[in-house]
Design a protein around this motif. Structure first.
Motif, short mmCIF file in Angstrom:
data_model
loop_
_atom_site.label_atom_id
_atom_site.label_comp_id
_atom_site.label_asym_id
_atom_site.label_seq_id
_atom_site.Cartn_x
_atom_site.Cartn_y
_atom_site.Cartn_z
N GLY A 51 -53.97 -27.93 90.59
CA GLY A 51 -55.11 -28.75 91.00
C GLY A 51 -56.39 -28.41 90.26
O GLY A 51 -57.16 -29.31 89.88
N LEU A 52 -56.63 -27.10 90.06
CA LEU A 52 -57.82 -26.71 89.30
C LEU A 52 -57.77 -27.22 87.87
O LEU A 52 -58.77 -27.70 87.32
N TRP A 53 -56.58 -27.13 87.24
CA TRP A 53 -56.46 -27.63 85.86
C TRP A 53 -56.69 -29.14 85.81
O TRP A 53 -57.40 -29.64 84.93
N LEU A 54 -56.10 -29.86 86.74
CA LEU A 54 -56.30 -31.30 86.77
C LEU A 54 -57.76 -31.66 87.02
O LEU A 54 -58.26 -32.65 86.46
N LEU A 55 -58.44 -30.89 87.85
CA LEU A 55 -59.85 -31.16 88.12
C LEU A 55 -60.69 -31.01 86.85
O LEU A 55 -61.53 -31.87 86.54
N GLY A 56 -60.47 -29.91 86.11
CA GLY A 56 -61.22 -29.73 84.87
C GLY A 56 -60.92 -30.81 83.85
O GLY A 56 -61.84 -31.36 83.20
N ALA A 57 -59.63 -31.16 83.68
CA ALA A 57 -59.27 -32.21 82.73
C ALA A 57 -59.86 -33.56 83.15
O ALA A 57 -60.32 -34.34 82.31
N LEU B 125 -59.88 -30.84 74.20
CA LEU B 125 -60.76 -30.07 75.08
C LEU B 125 -60.41 -30.30 76.54
O LEU B 125 -60.49 -29.37 77.36
N ALA B 126 -60.02 -31.52 76.90
CA ALA B 126 -59.62 -31.79 78.28
C ALA B 126 -58.32 -31.06 78.64
O ALA B 126 -58.13 -30.64 79.78
N ILE B 127 -57.41 -30.88 77.66
CA ILE B 127 -56.15 -30.20 77.94
C ILE B 127 -56.36 -28.69 78.04
O ILE B 127 -55.84 -28.03 78.94
N PHE B 128 -57.16 -28.12 77.11
CA PHE B 128 -57.34 -26.67 77.05
C PHE B 128 -58.77 -26.30 77.45
O PHE B 128 -59.40 -25.46 76.79
N TRP B 129 -59.29 -26.90 78.50
CA TRP B 129 -60.68 -26.66 78.88
C TRP B 129 -60.89 -25.22 79.34
O TRP B 129 -62.04 -24.73 79.37
N PHE B 130 -59.84 -24.51 79.70
CA PHE B 130 -59.96 -23.13 80.18
C PHE B 130 -60.06 -22.13 79.05
O PHE B 130 -60.21 -20.93 79.29
N ASN B 131 -59.98 -22.58 77.79
CA ASN B 131 -60.00 -21.67 76.63
C ASN B 131 -61.37 -21.76 75.95
O ASN B 131 -61.73 -22.81 75.42
N PRO B 132 -62.16 -20.69 75.89
CA PRO B 132 -63.47 -20.76 75.23
C PRO B 132 -63.37 -21.03 73.73
O PRO B 132 -64.27 -21.64 73.14
N LEU B 133 -62.28 -20.58 73.09
CA LEU B 133 -62.15 -20.82 71.65
C LEU B 133 -62.00 -22.31 71.33
O LEU B 133 -62.44 -22.77 70.27
#
Length: 542
Positions: free
Chosen positions: A99-105, A207-215
């Motif tokens: 759910g958190l990943w879907l929220l960020g995407a 960016l929507a897929i890997f929003w949790f990665n700062p790089l």
């Protein structure tokens, strides 16, 4: 989505994004090539989930194992427990993480969709530009390639967006400054020709897929910056550097507001990058592409990303729980021997027993019981030690088998891609040999051209020397003729003949004029001889 999948995506996307950023920074200085490498990196990140599902997984046991629940002691009394109610599906850790990943995407995708909708509305409500200064750069383009040039008071500076031919939006303040039209139009047309907007959308999807990665965020920001520098380099082929730099400084003085849609490409995107962009503009860096360098770099990234995507991070095999040591077993008292029955009485009461039965030996019975308990404890301790050793051996064998399977998978993957790696190496070697041969051919042609120029110069110098010597001889002959003519003009009869000849041709010449000409001729003859001497000296020096 589980923790294992999240950590796997984080590691893989970090390695690919970091390799792309490092390659674009250190392998080339051309803005166009840097953008191409970053574009290839973004496309590899977009294809990473597909590659992970297509290739057979190679499991790597990197995460710590999960310990099983401890076994209850044998001596613990069995207490009745209520049946545990199952937890709702949305409370599980996997559901919360997904759910958190879907929220960020969803947030990043919603912002992108809102930006596209805003740009569409602004473009539809804007007024067409009719100023000839702004329309001149697109007049020579085919009608199908002419972008929609409009003026909108909603934008703070020039920006472009859309698939070819796209649209260019100009704010009213910039539209009034007609002298900036060539630089701004060259920059925005370069964005549309290079399809920067399409790769900006792809980068936003990544960016929507890997929003949790700062790089990945850093990769997106660097791609935007390098795209601006590449558009600057392409625009410099049509406008003067100084005019373009002044225009960029003027636009940077009015920073872009935060409400600018993320799906657009404003010319002054970030005033903090103004220094590096000005330095790149004023540096003569070649703008042409080197396809071999870019293709080799992207190919190397793909060869690394393909087997990397096949690796799957898993948990280690947990060692089995050892059996309960005998010290934890409740020492229940051994049952004592049943009491001995009394001896039957004599047949006659009067007869006294000759021998009385010996009384029971209680101390002997207790010693026998103690000895039996020690034997049970020793046997239980030996069984526990043997069971623990067997469990550890089984766990060690399981770990060795898992390592062997992983090694076999890695070897098979390497064998499967060995042909591709060797083919890429052979192709790179052939390309390098071709480049080396091309360089040698260019050097040979250059040397031949230099020799031809040298021969032409020698021939030209010889011909010049001959021409100068011939000209000096002709000047001396002319000086000699002038002296002879001056001597003849001293004769009155010769002068009278010249006057008659000129009158016959319709020209009037007097005797005084002929005398004056005869007096000037010796001085002119001397001057011609001096010029002939100087010409002969130059011919000798050359």
């Amino acid at each position: 989505m589980t923790w294992t999948l999240l950590i796997s995506l984080l590691i893989k996307s970090s390695l690919i994004a970091g390799a792309g950023l490092a390659a674009s920074r250190h392998l080339t200085q051309r803005p166009v090539e840097r953008v191409d490498i970053l574009r290839g990196t973004v496309c590899l990140l977009l294809a990473l989930p597909v590659i992970m599902n297509a290739l057979p997984p190679i499991e790597l046991a990197l995460l710590p194992p999960i310990d099983d629940a401890p076994i209850a002691l044998l001596s613990a009394p069995a207490t009745p427990s209520l049946p545990a109610s199952p937890a709702p599906a949305w409370i599980t850790p996997s559901a919360i993480l997904g759910g958190l990943w879907l929220l960020g995407a969803a947030l990043i995708g919603a912002r992108l969709a809102l930006g596209l909708q805003t740009l569409t509305r602004w473009t539809q409500r804007a007024d067409p530009v009719t100023c000839p200064s702004w329309l001149a750069p697109i007049e020579n383009l085919p009608p199908a390639d002419r972008p929609n040039l409009v003026c909108s008071d909603r934008v703070a500076g020039p920006l472009s967006w859309g698939v070819a031919p796209g649209a260019i939006l100009i704010d009213p303040a910039t539209l009034a400054e007609r002298h900036t039209a060539p630089a701004i139009m060259a920059h925005e047309l370069a964005h549309l020709r290079r399809h920067d907007w399409i790769f900006l959308l792809i980068s936003r999807v990544v960016l929507a897929i890997f929003w949790f990665n700062p790089l990945v965020w850093r990769l997106h920001a660097v791609l935007r910056q390098r795209s601006e520098e590449a558009a600057d380099a392409a625009a410099l082929g049509f406008v003067d550097r100084a005019l373009y730099a002044r225009t960029l400084v003027r636009l940077a003085a009015h920073p872009t507001p935060l409400l600018t849609p993320v799906a657009s490409l404003p010319m002054a995107a970030d005033s903090r990058t103004l220094k590096s962009r000005i330095a790149s503009i004023m540096t003569d860096t070649p703008t042409r592409r080197r396809p071999l360098t870019v293709a080799f770099c992207i190919g190397a990234l793909a060869l690394v990303a393909a087997p990397l995507a096949a690796f799957a991070v898993t948990r280690q095999i947990a060692p089995p729980n050892p059996p309960t040591p005998p010290s934890k077993i409740a020492s229940a008292p051994l049952p004592s021997a049943p009491p001995a029955e009394p001896a039957p009485p004599a047949s006659t009461p009067d007869a006294a027993p000759l021998v009385q039965a010996a009384p029971p030996a209680p101390h002997a019975r207790s010693a026998s019981a103690s000895e039996t308990y020690d034997q049970v404890q020793a046997r239980a301790q030996a069984d526990w030690n043997r069971a623990q050793a067997q469990a550890q051996a089984e766990w060690a064998r399981a770990q060795a088998e898992a390592i062997r399977v992983n090694a076999e998978d890695i070897r098979r993957q390497v064998e499967a891609h060995r042909d591709e790696i060797e083919a890429a190496a052979r192709e790179a070697g052939a390309q390098a040999r071709q480049v080396r041969l091309s360089a040698e051919e260019v050097r040979r042609v250059s040397e031949e051209a230099s020799k031809a120029v040298e021969r032409a110069r020698v021939v030209a110098m010889k011909q010049t020397r001959i021409d100068m010597a011939r000209g000096a001889a002709q000047m001396r002959a002319g000086a000699r003729q002038m002296r002879e003519e001056a001597a003849r003009l001293e004769d009155p009869a010769y002068r009278a003949k010249q006057i008659a000849d000129n009158r016959a041709r319709g020209q009037i010449v007097t005797d005084e004029e002929l005398k004056a000409v005869g007096r000037r001729m010796p001085a002119q003859a001397d001057e011609m001889e001096r010029q002939a001497d100087r010409m002969e000296r130059r011919a000798a020096d050359s």
